[in-house]
Design a protein around this motif. Structure first.
Motif, mmCIF file in Angstrom:
data_model
loop_
_atom_site.group_PDB
_atom_site.id
_atom_site.type_symbol
_atom_site.label_atom_id
_atom_site.label_comp_id
_atom_site.label_asym_id
_atom_site.label_seq_id
_atom_site.Cartn_x
_atom_site.Cartn_y
_atom_site.Cartn_z
ATOM 1 N N GLY A 2 0.809 -1.204 0.000
ATOM 2 C CA GLY A 2 0.000 0.000 0.000
ATOM 3 C C GLY A 2 0.845 1.258 0.000
ATOM 4 N N ARG A 3 0.190 2.356 0.067
ATOM 5 C CA ARG A 3 0.830 3.667 0.097
ATOM 6 C C ARG A 3 1.643 3.830 1.374
ATOM 7 N N ILE A 4 2.855 4.396 1.236
ATOM 8 C CA ILE A 4 3.719 4.659 2.385
ATOM 9 C C ILE A 4 3.613 6.142 2.726
ATOM 10 N N TYR A 5 3.166 6.439 3.927
ATOM 11 C CA TYR A 5 3.112 7.828 4.375
ATOM 12 C C TYR A 5 4.486 8.196 4.927
ATOM 13 N N ILE A 6 5.112 9.188 4.318
ATOM 14 C CA ILE A 6 6.506 9.489 4.624
ATOM 15 C C ILE A 6 6.617 10.710 5.524
ATOM 16 N N LEU A 13 14.472 11.121 1.826
ATOM 17 C CA LEU A 13 14.462 11.252 0.371
ATOM 18 C C LEU A 13 15.769 11.884 -0.078
ATOM 19 N N GLU A 14 16.247 11.416 -1.227
ATOM 20 C CA GLU A 14 17.486 11.940 -1.787
ATOM 21 C C GLU A 14 17.271 12.136 -3.284
ATOM 22 N N ARG A 15 17.654 13.299 -3.797
ATOM 23 C CA ARG A 15 17.514 13.566 -5.225
ATOM 24 C C ARG A 15 18.572 12.764 -5.984
ATOM 25 N N VAL A 30 14.919 0.329 0.033
ATOM 26 C CA VAL A 30 15.178 1.471 -0.849
ATOM 27 C C VAL A 30 14.258 1.386 -2.065
ATOM 28 N N HIS A 31 13.626 2.504 -2.384
ATOM 29 C CA HIS A 31 12.797 2.624 -3.587
ATOM 30 C C HIS A 31 13.406 3.736 -4.427
ATOM 31 N N GLU A 32 13.822 3.383 -5.654
ATOM 32 C CA GLU A 32 14.501 4.354 -6.512
ATOM 33 C C GLU A 32 13.598 4.835 -7.632
ATOM 34 N N ASN A 33 14.052 5.907 -8.279
ATOM 35 C CA ASN A 33 13.382 6.501 -9.441
ATOM 36 C C ASN A 33 11.920 6.855 -9.167
ATOM 37 N N LEU A 34 11.704 7.506 -8.033
ATOM 38 C CA LEU A 34 10.359 7.981 -7.708
ATOM 39 C C LEU A 34 10.226 9.422 -8.181
ATOM 40 N N GLU A 35 9.092 9.710 -8.767
ATOM 41 C CA GLU A 35 8.835 11.035 -9.315
ATOM 42 C C GLU A 35 7.888 11.788 -8.382
ATOM 43 N N PRO A 36 8.374 12.840 -7.705
ATOM 44 C CA PRO A 36 7.490 13.596 -6.809
ATOM 45 C C PRO A 36 6.601 14.556 -7.597
ATOM 46 N N ARG A 37 5.333 14.635 -7.197
ATOM 47 C CA ARG A 37 4.380 15.559 -7.813
ATOM 48 C C ARG A 37 3.524 16.195 -6.736
ATOM 49 N N ARG A 38 3.325 17.482 -6.869
ATOM 50 C CA ARG A 38 2.428 18.204 -5.966
ATOM 51 C C ARG A 38 0.998 17.977 -6.432
ATOM 52 N N LEU A 39 0.113 17.632 -5.512
ATOM 53 C CA LEU A 39 -1.292 17.463 -5.881
ATOM 54 C C LEU A 39 -1.991 18.804 -6.043
ATOM 55 N N ILE A 49 2.012 15.677 -1.332
ATOM 56 C CA ILE A 49 2.959 15.366 -2.396
ATOM 57 C C ILE A 49 2.967 13.858 -2.583
ATOM 58 N N THR A 50 2.770 13.441 -3.821
ATOM 59 C CA THR A 50 2.765 12.024 -4.128
ATOM 60 C C THR A 50 4.095 11.625 -4.752
ATOM 61 N N LEU A 51 4.523 10.394 -4.523
ATOM 62 C CA LEU A 51 5.737 9.850 -5.124
ATOM 63 C C LEU A 51 5.319 8.702 -6.033
ATOM 64 N N LEU A 52 5.563 8.870 -7.324
ATOM 65 C CA LEU A 52 5.115 7.903 -8.319
ATOM 66 C C LEU A 52 6.267 7.014 -8.772
ATOM 67 N N ASP A 53 5.980 5.721 -8.956
ATOM 68 C CA ASP A 53 7.000 4.810 -9.469
ATOM 69 C C ASP A 53 7.051 4.895 -10.996
ATOM 70 N N LYS A 54 7.859 4.061 -11.639
ATOM 71 C CA LYS A 54 8.046 4.132 -13.089
ATOM 72 C C LYS A 54 6.759 3.840 -13.870
ATOM 73 N N ASP A 55 5.811 3.164 -13.251
ATOM 74 C CA ASP A 55 4.521 2.877 -13.887
ATOM 75 C C ASP A 55 3.454 3.909 -13.521
ATOM 76 N N GLU A 56 3.901 4.996 -12.907
ATOM 77 C CA GLU A 56 3.039 6.095 -12.465
ATOM 78 C C GLU A 56 2.011 5.665 -11.419
ATOM 79 N N ARG A 57 2.379 4.661 -10.623
ATOM 80 C CA ARG A 57 1.552 4.263 -9.480
ATOM 81 C C ARG A 57 2.101 4.950 -8.241
ATOM 82 N N GLU A 58 1.196 5.339 -7.375
ATOM 83 C CA GLU A 58 1.618 6.009 -6.145
ATOM 84 C C GLU A 58 2.237 5.002 -5.182
#
Length: 163
Positions: A2-6, A13-15, A30-39, A49-58
């Protein structure tokens, strides 16, 4: 999974790239290549702020930047500075309606530019309770007027002809 509340107690988080971050949880996962987006990028940029994986899943979610450590906040803000780069309009030189669209020629903090908008009703938005205006062109680029009351008289005349 499920969703991880951070927050600072769950992980950091590290850029890692222009638009990507790595999430390291306290348990070592470790979860890599997450794309942060402001809702809510305009009305509430520091919350939700959501963090999306490579398949654009939160995968992860940040409720408030205040809940993170300083390094994680900086990582997100650096990503957002690139992703949400919005030129600021400093002067409106020309607004001209032709062929069903409106041509704008403006000066921005990034230089002079000309663009078209489709509709004054849907592409020029004054943000509620502020003097801030967001303009969207036909290519879905956005431009910002941070405070329209600070524009010169000619720019105000051009703007209010289309608001």
């Amino acid at each position: 999974m499920g969703r991880i509340y951070i927050d600072k107690y769950v992980g950091t988080l590290e850029r890692t790239d222009l638009y990507f971050v790595k999430l390291t949880l306290k348990d070592g996962t470790v979860h890599e290549n997450l794309e942060p987006r402001r809702l809510f990028p305009f009305t509430n940029p520091n919350m939700y702020i959501t963090l999306l994986d490579k398949d654009e899943r939160e995968l992860g979610f940040v409720r408030d930047l205040k809940e993170l450590d300083d390094a994680s906040v900086k990582a997100l803000e650096d990503c957002f500075a690139e992703y949400y780069l919005i030129p600021r309009i400093t002067r409106i030189l020309l607004c001209e309606e032709k062929f069903g669209s409106i041509k704008w020629e403006v000066e921005t903090d990034r230089g002079s530019i000309a663009f078209r908008i489709r509709s004054r009703h849907s592409d020029i938005k004054k943000l509620y309770g502020t003097n801030r205006i967001i303009v969207r062109d036909t290519n879905d680029n956005r431009y910002e007027i941070p405070d329209y009351t600070k524009l010169d008289a000619h720019s105000l005349h051009m703007l209010f002809s289309y608001l």
